[in-house]
Design a protein around this motif. Sequence first.
Motif, mmCIF file in Angstrom:
data_model
loop_
_atom_site.group_PDB
_atom_site.id
_atom_site.type_symbol
_atom_site.label_atom_id
_atom_site.label_comp_id
_atom_site.label_asym_id
_atom_site.label_seq_id
_atom_site.Cartn_x
_atom_site.Cartn_y
_atom_site.Cartn_z
ATOM 1 N N ALA A 1 51.856 46.123 46.946
ATOM 2 C CA ALA A 1 50.427 46.221 46.635
ATOM 3 C C ALA A 1 49.625 45.309 47.543
ATOM 4 O O ALA A 1 50.158 44.395 48.181
ATOM 5 C CB ALA A 1 50.179 45.856 45.170
ATOM 6 N N SER A 2 48.322 45.568 47.585
ATOM 7 C CA SER A 2 47.387 44.747 48.339
ATOM 8 C C SER A 2 47.044 43.481 47.548
ATOM 9 O O SER A 2 47.526 43.262 46.430
ATOM 10 C CB SER A 2 46.106 45.546 48.602
ATOM 11 N N HIS A 3 46.173 42.683 48.129
ATOM 12 C CA HIS A 3 45.732 41.457 47.463
ATOM 13 C C HIS A 3 45.027 41.772 46.142
ATOM 14 O O HIS A 3 45.105 40.989 45.191
ATOM 15 C CB HIS A 3 44.780 40.694 48.400
ATOM 16 N N ALA A 4 44.354 42.916 46.058
ATOM 17 C CA ALA A 4 43.617 43.299 44.846
ATOM 18 C C ALA A 4 44.525 44.000 43.843
ATOM 19 O O ALA A 4 44.179 45.038 43.271
ATOM 20 C CB ALA A 4 42.433 44.185 45.206
ATOM 21 N N VAL A 5 45.681 43.432 43.585
ATOM 22 C CA VAL A 5 46.700 44.077 42.751
ATOM 23 C C VAL A 5 46.244 44.269 41.306
ATOM 24 O O VAL A 5 46.675 45.216 40.639
ATOM 25 C CB VAL A 5 48.020 43.272 42.810
ATOM 26 N N ALA A 6 45.369 43.414 40.797
ATOM 27 C CA ALA A 6 44.888 43.578 39.422
ATOM 28 C C ALA A 6 44.063 44.851 39.276
ATOM 29 O O ALA A 6 43.976 45.436 38.191
ATOM 30 C CB ALA A 6 44.055 42.375 38.991
ATOM 31 N N VAL A 7 43.484 45.290 40.404
ATOM 32 C CA VAL A 7 42.706 46.534 40.396
ATOM 33 C C VAL A 7 43.606 47.736 40.672
ATOM 34 O O VAL A 7 43.529 48.760 39.999
ATOM 35 C CB VAL A 7 41.575 46.472 41.443
ATOM 36 N N SER A 8 44.493 47.612 41.655
ATOM 37 C CA SER A 8 45.328 48.745 42.051
ATOM 38 C C SER A 8 46.555 48.945 41.170
ATOM 39 O O SER A 8 47.023 50.066 40.992
ATOM 40 C CB SER A 8 45.783 48.580 43.512
ATOM 41 N N ARG A 9 47.106 47.850 40.602
ATOM 42 C CA ARG A 9 48.329 47.939 39.801
ATOM 43 C C ARG A 9 48.191 47.138 38.506
ATOM 44 O O ARG A 9 48.977 46.215 38.238
ATOM 45 C CB ARG A 9 49.514 47.405 40.618
ATOM 46 N N PRO A 10 47.200 47.465 37.665
ATOM 47 C CA PRO A 10 46.974 46.668 36.454
ATOM 48 C C PRO A 10 48.155 46.683 35.483
ATOM 49 O O PRO A 10 48.376 45.700 34.767
ATOM 50 C CB PRO A 10 45.725 47.299 35.826
ATOM 51 N N ALA A 11 48.932 47.775 35.452
ATOM 52 C CA ALA A 11 50.085 47.834 34.548
ATOM 53 C C ALA A 11 51.140 46.809 34.948
ATOM 54 O O ALA A 11 51.739 46.142 34.094
ATOM 55 C CB ALA A 11 50.675 49.240 34.537
ATOM 56 N N ALA A 12 51.380 46.657 36.242
ATOM 57 C CA ALA A 12 52.361 45.683 36.715
ATOM 58 C C ALA A 12 51.904 44.262 36.398
ATOM 59 O O ALA A 12 52.712 43.412 36.001
ATOM 60 C CB ALA A 12 52.575 45.850 38.216
ATOM 61 N N VAL A 13 50.634 44.003 36.579
ATOM 62 C CA VAL A 13 50.086 42.686 36.265
ATOM 63 C C VAL A 13 50.218 42.405 34.771
ATOM 64 O O VAL A 13 50.639 41.316 34.358
ATOM 65 C CB VAL A 13 48.611 42.603 36.708
ATOM 66 N N THR A 14 49.880 43.382 33.948
ATOM 67 C CA THR A 14 49.964 43.224 32.496
ATOM 68 C C THR A 14 51.386 42.945 32.041
ATOM 69 O O THR A 14 51.629 42.074 31.191
ATOM 70 C CB THR A 14 49.428 44.488 31.790
ATOM 71 N N ARG A 15 52.361 43.652 32.609
ATOM 72 C CA ARG A 15 53.762 43.439 32.231
ATOM 73 C C ARG A 15 54.188 41.999 32.460
ATOM 74 O O ARG A 15 54.847 41.393 31.618
ATOM 75 C CB ARG A 15 54.675 44.388 33.005
ATOM 76 N N LEU A 16 53.820 41.449 33.610
ATOM 77 C CA LEU A 16 54.234 40.085 33.909
ATOM 78 C C LEU A 16 53.553 39.092 32.965
ATOM 79 O O LEU A 16 54.185 38.135 32.503
ATOM 80 C CB LEU A 16 53.908 39.741 35.367
ATOM 81 N N ILE A 17 52.282 39.292 32.689
ATOM 82 C CA ILE A 17 51.565 38.407 31.768
ATOM 83 C C ILE A 17 52.210 38.448 30.383
ATOM 84 O O ILE A 17 52.404 37.412 29.727
ATOM 85 C CB ILE A 17 50.077 38.796 31.680
ATOM 86 N N GLU A 18 52.571 39.635 29.911
ATOM 87 C CA GLU A 18 53.193 39.757 28.591
ATOM 88 C C GLU A 18 54.580 39.129 28.579
ATOM 89 O O GLU A 18 55.002 38.559 27.564
ATOM 90 C CB GLU A 18 53.202 41.215 28.146
ATOM 91 N N GLN A 19 55.305 39.204 29.678
ATOM 92 C CA GLN A 19 56.592 38.510 29.762
ATOM 93 C C GLN A 19 56.371 37.008 29.608
ATOM 94 O O GLN A 19 57.096 36.326 28.879
ATOM 95 C CB GLN A 19 57.261 38.799 31.097
ATOM 96 N N ALA A 20 55.382 36.488 30.301
ATOM 97 C CA ALA A 20 55.089 35.060 30.207
ATOM 98 C C ALA A 20 54.661 34.680 28.795
ATOM 99 O O ALA A 20 54.997 33.581 28.306
ATOM 100 C CB ALA A 20 53.988 34.698 31.204
ATOM 101 N N SER A 21 53.935 35.552 28.120
ATOM 102 C CA SER A 21 53.426 35.228 26.784
ATOM 103 C C SER A 21 54.556 35.054 25.768
ATOM 104 O O SER A 21 54.388 34.356 24.760
ATOM 105 C CB SER A 21 52.477 36.321 26.285
ATOM 106 N N HIS A 22 55.705 35.662 26.017
ATOM 107 C CA HIS A 22 56.819 35.570 25.063
ATOM 108 C C HIS A 22 57.293 34.124 24.881
ATOM 109 O O HIS A 22 57.845 33.772 23.853
ATOM 110 C CB HIS A 22 57.965 36.455 25.503
ATOM 111 N N VAL A 23 57.071 33.290 25.863
ATOM 112 C CA VAL A 23 57.504 31.902 25.756
ATOM 113 C C VAL A 23 56.748 31.171 24.649
ATOM 114 O O VAL A 23 57.244 30.202 24.080
ATOM 115 C CB VAL A 23 57.310 31.159 27.097
ATOM 116 N N THR A 24 55.556 31.621 24.322
ATOM 117 C CA THR A 24 54.740 30.962 23.286
ATOM 118 C C THR A 24 55.113 31.409 21.889
ATOM 119 O O THR A 24 54.649 30.828 20.911
ATOM 120 C CB THR A 24 53.252 31.257 23.512
#
Length: 282
Positions: A257-280
């Motif tokens: 993906a390009s630098h604007a990955v949150a715009v072009s690949r929001p599902a991939a960004v969301t998956r990683l954030i949710e993985q990180a959230s599991h630690v809490t």
Amino acid sequence: MNLKTVFRSTRTSVAVLASAAGVAAFTLAVTTPAGAAQAEHHPASQKPTIVLVHGAFADSSSWNGVIERLRHDGYPVVAPANPLRGLASDADYLGSFLESVHGPVVLVGHSYGGAVITQAAAGDPDVKALVYIAAFAPQVGESALELSNKFPGSTLGATLNSVSFPLSGGGTGTDLYIKADKFHDQFAADVPTSVTDLMAATQRPVTASALDEKATEAAWKTIPSWDLITTQDKNIPPASQRFMAQRAHAHAVEVNASHAVAVSRPAAVTRLIEQASHVTTR
């Protein structure tokens, strides 16, 4: 041309009661909106608040696709504006915003926003995870400019317009914008031009001095981190992103993906954030 050329000149009764209760329960079931049912299935109190921090040449709307997905999955989300005026002042601003967020936080930064979260999260016990999205994760004493030039591949410098502005204490500063006709290819080559034309028109500038300001904190040393590396990035070279992720012992994922990955690949960004959230929630 590398970025140094641009900067050189500018340094969040029971029977009755039972019958009545049955009627009330029926009424509640009929009248409760679908959103409340979803909240019951995903109680907000059991999930951290996701705080999304945009970077240079963008604004909080760049997170819209990610916000939509996170909210669908039951996460409380906020995306405050990043002033883009200076690393220390931007981090202080974000730190004051975090004081208004109750409970655990997953702090996410894109691009220069990564440097801001790295400094703002230091010493904050509520920040349980850091997520870097095509972002800077500086060590103490490093700047975004230094890290972008550590490895070859950034073509940002040649696409920038410099605009002077008056400083409140006197003198002038320099704002940087990506030229409109260069914005798509440089910043968001995997996003339709109908979208990038709007992004270019609404981009928020960063001061040259902010990108050249050295970090004084490195929160990734004490807070678990995740990193989304963008392999087609023309702003922050993929090699620089890998270097920072490895140094921080981050859970890293690469995406084409390009630098604007949150715009072009929001599902991939969301998956990683949710993985990180599991630690809490362990």
